[in-house]
Write a protein that holds these residues in place. Structure first.
Motif, mmCIF file in Angstrom:
data_model
loop_
_atom_site.group_PDB
_atom_site.id
_atom_site.type_symbol
_atom_site.label_atom_id
_atom_site.label_comp_id
_atom_site.label_asym_id
_atom_site.label_seq_id
_atom_site.Cartn_x
_atom_site.Cartn_y
_atom_site.Cartn_z
ATOM 1 N N UNK A 259 36.597 71.760 -9.551
ATOM 2 C CA UNK A 259 35.498 70.881 -9.174
ATOM 3 C C UNK A 259 34.827 70.230 -10.376
ATOM 4 N N UNK A 260 34.706 70.969 -11.483
ATOM 5 C CA UNK A 260 34.069 70.446 -12.687
ATOM 6 C C UNK A 260 34.930 70.751 -13.897
ATOM 7 N N UNK A 325 43.382 69.028 -18.073
ATOM 8 C CA UNK A 325 42.529 70.017 -17.421
ATOM 9 C C UNK A 325 41.140 69.445 -17.213
ATOM 10 N N UNK A 326 40.582 69.666 -16.000
ATOM 11 C CA UNK A 326 39.222 69.224 -15.755
ATOM 12 C C UNK A 326 38.978 68.918 -14.298
ATOM 13 N N UNK A 327 37.903 68.196 -14.052
ATOM 14 C CA UNK A 327 37.577 67.736 -12.708
ATOM 15 C C UNK A 327 38.599 66.691 -12.271
ATOM 16 N N UNK A 328 38.631 66.359 -10.978
ATOM 17 C CA UNK A 328 39.547 65.298 -10.546
ATOM 18 C C UNK A 328 39.377 64.007 -11.327
ATOM 19 N N UNK A 329 38.140 63.618 -11.589
ATOM 20 C CA UNK A 329 37.907 62.379 -12.336
ATOM 21 C C UNK A 329 38.454 62.486 -13.751
ATOM 22 N N UNK A 330 38.265 63.641 -14.394
ATOM 23 C CA UNK A 330 38.750 63.832 -15.762
ATOM 24 C C UNK A 330 40.272 63.839 -15.804
ATOM 25 N N UNK A 331 40.890 64.548 -14.877
ATOM 26 C CA UNK A 331 42.353 64.621 -14.852
ATOM 27 C C UNK A 331 42.954 63.248 -14.573
ATOM 28 N N UNK A 332 42.369 62.508 -13.645
ATOM 29 C CA UNK A 332 42.857 61.149 -13.378
ATOM 30 C C UNK A 332 42.766 60.293 -14.636
ATOM 31 N N UNK A 366 46.481 72.102 -4.170
ATOM 32 C CA UNK A 366 45.777 71.363 -3.114
ATOM 33 C C UNK A 366 44.920 70.248 -3.697
ATOM 34 N N UNK A 367 44.146 70.561 -4.744
ATOM 35 C CA UNK A 367 43.257 69.555 -5.333
ATOM 36 C C UNK A 367 44.053 68.451 -5.997
ATOM 37 N N UNK A 368 45.127 68.833 -6.697
ATOM 38 C CA UNK A 368 45.967 67.822 -7.346
ATOM 39 C C UNK A 368 46.564 66.885 -6.299
ATOM 40 N N UNK A 369 47.079 67.469 -5.213
ATOM 41 C CA UNK A 369 47.720 66.655 -4.180
ATOM 42 C C UNK A 369 46.726 65.727 -3.498
ATOM 43 N N UNK A 374 48.227 60.829 -4.977
ATOM 44 C CA UNK A 374 48.449 59.494 -4.378
ATOM 45 C C UNK A 374 48.306 58.359 -5.391
ATOM 46 N N UNK A 375 47.309 58.450 -6.266
ATOM 47 C CA UNK A 375 47.128 57.405 -7.270
ATOM 48 C C UNK A 375 48.266 57.330 -8.255
ATOM 49 N N UNK A 376 48.807 58.492 -8.652
ATOM 50 C CA UNK A 376 49.918 58.506 -9.601
ATOM 51 C C UNK A 376 51.161 57.874 -8.987
ATOM 52 N N UNK A 377 51.425 58.186 -7.736
ATOM 53 C CA UNK A 377 52.647 57.707 -7.097
ATOM 54 C C UNK A 377 52.670 56.193 -6.931
ATOM 55 N N UNK A 378 51.511 55.549 -6.978
ATOM 56 C CA UNK A 378 51.464 54.089 -6.850
ATOM 57 C C UNK A 378 51.416 53.389 -8.200
#
Length: 389
Positions: A259-260, A325-332, A366-369, A374-378
């Motif tokens: 989450x963070x 490593x990090x929150x979804x925003x950081x990993x993205x 689960x969080x990665x998926x 979805x963003x990576x696959x596009x």
């Protein structure tokens, strides 16, 4: 971009305190520390995680080969791929890969891969590797002839897959009067070939050759080194007279999402630092024995790994791009930044590492998926603008 779940299947139940006196978990760690009952649970847990990746929408799953080590429990990746073949329906199954010089005969690899390709209806990705130096100690094989055994084995396998039999093959290490494969591969002319590497110049030159154009995968390395080696592949392709496609390049990297940022670092710290500083570590002469690589390649690999001789904290690994490593925003943000610099067409995510628990591994997946996949696959580069008439 294609995104694959790559699993090393480490012996997560190793008693790290009881084994701390041993220099490495490779080859010399007594097998009294392996508990088959715990191993039974781990194998089935790890296979469940790979199967779950299909449900989550990953493009592929990947297994690999190592011997006599707690780092990875897959001396035969074909066995793991076979277990997955009938339990999955859509995902590609990548074997990354079979260590060809270690095999008694490459025709066995040709046959087993062809069987898997037919069983899965053409979902196999055929990975070929030489195997790291430790494997040559394990089998008592001469590493100085690993290159020639690898290339000759590759040539025989591709001939068996592509030439109507029976044919014959004559080489220095392998001689076969009847090359007549039953079954033939499902994919025509053969399954796609991927070549994982530590950055050997010879491997890059060979994989990029116009006769091959194989997908080159840079394994666990700092991001700057990955960028250097992937660019080396592009430069080599250009020297051969063609432009390498993004699909010919890949990167394998551990990823952890929570989450963070603070939570992610806290939860991933022990598993990652055990993975990097204990499971992965081995004496340099075990990793790269004399004669395993050419002098030029040895210099390149040593330069890339010189900074890695010390233990790393998770913070150091994140800074170096060895862990995302990090929150979804950081990993993205981190993955998008790396992609903008490298334009790899294949991302191999290691969502389990070290002794990461089943609960945290599943949550990471689960969080990665949900948040990242979805963003990576596009992601793909825009087509070049067409000049107006």
């Amino acid at each position: 971009m294609n995104v694959t779940l790559f699993h090393l299947m480490s012996y997560a139940d190793l008693d790290f305190e009881a084994t701390k006196e041993y220099e490495t978990v490779w080859m010399k760690l007594p097998n009294k520390f392996y508990d088959p009952v715990k191993g039974h649970k781990l194998y089935n847990r790890y296979l469940d995680e790979l199967e779950y990746a299909e449900t989550l929408g990953f493009d592929g799953v990947a297994v690999n080969e190592h011997h006599q080590t707690a780092y990875g429990l897959m001396p035969s990746p074909v066995v793991m791929a076979s277990a997955l073949a009938r339990r999955t329906q859509r995902v590609k199954i990548a074997i990354l890969g079979s260590a060809l010089p270690l095999r008694e005969h490459p025709m066995t690899v040709a046959e087993e891969y062809a069987m898997l390709d037919v069983i899965t209806g053409g979902r196999l990705i055929a990975g070929f590797v030489r195997g790291i130096g430790a494997e040559y100690h394990t089998f008592g094989l001469n590493p100085t002839i690993s290159h020639e055994r690898f290339h000759e084995a590759h040539d025989l396998i591709v001939q068996a897959w592509t030439q109507p039999g029976p044919t014959s093959f004559s080489g220095k290490h392998y001689n076969v009067d009847y090359v007549n494969l039953w079954p033939r591969p499902f994919q025509n002319p053969h399954p796609p070939i991927w070549v994982p590497s530590q950055g050997s110049k010879e491997t890059i030159d060979w994989a990029a050759h116009p006769d091959h154009r194989y997908t080159y995968l840079q394994t666990f390395s700092p991001a700057k080194a990955v960028q250097k080696y992937l660019q080396s592949y592009r430069d080599t392709a250009e020297q051969f007279g063609y432009e390498a496609d993004d699909s010919q390049l890949g990167w394998a990297v551990p990823v952890y999402v929570a989450d963070t940022d603070e939570q992610a670092i806290k939860e991933a710290r022990e598993p990652f630092e055990l993975f990097r500083n204990r499971l992965l570590k081995m004496p340099f002469e075990m990793l790269l024995p004399p004669g395993y690589s050419s002098r030029d390649s040895l210099k390149r690999i040593m330069a890339a790994k010189a900074m890695l001789s010390q233990d790393l904290t998770i913070e150091m690994a994140i800074d170096m791009g060895m862990l995302v490593c990090g929150s979804p925003a950081t990993v993205r943000q981190q993955l998008e930044s790396h992609w903008n610099e490298m334009h790899f067409g294949n991302l191999l995510t290691m969502l389990h590492f070290g002794n990461l628990s089943e609960e945290l591994t599943r949550r990471n997946m689960d969080m990665f998926a949900k948040e990242i996949l979805p963003g990576l696959q596009t992601m793909k580069r825009a087509a070049p603008a067409q000049a107006s008439a």
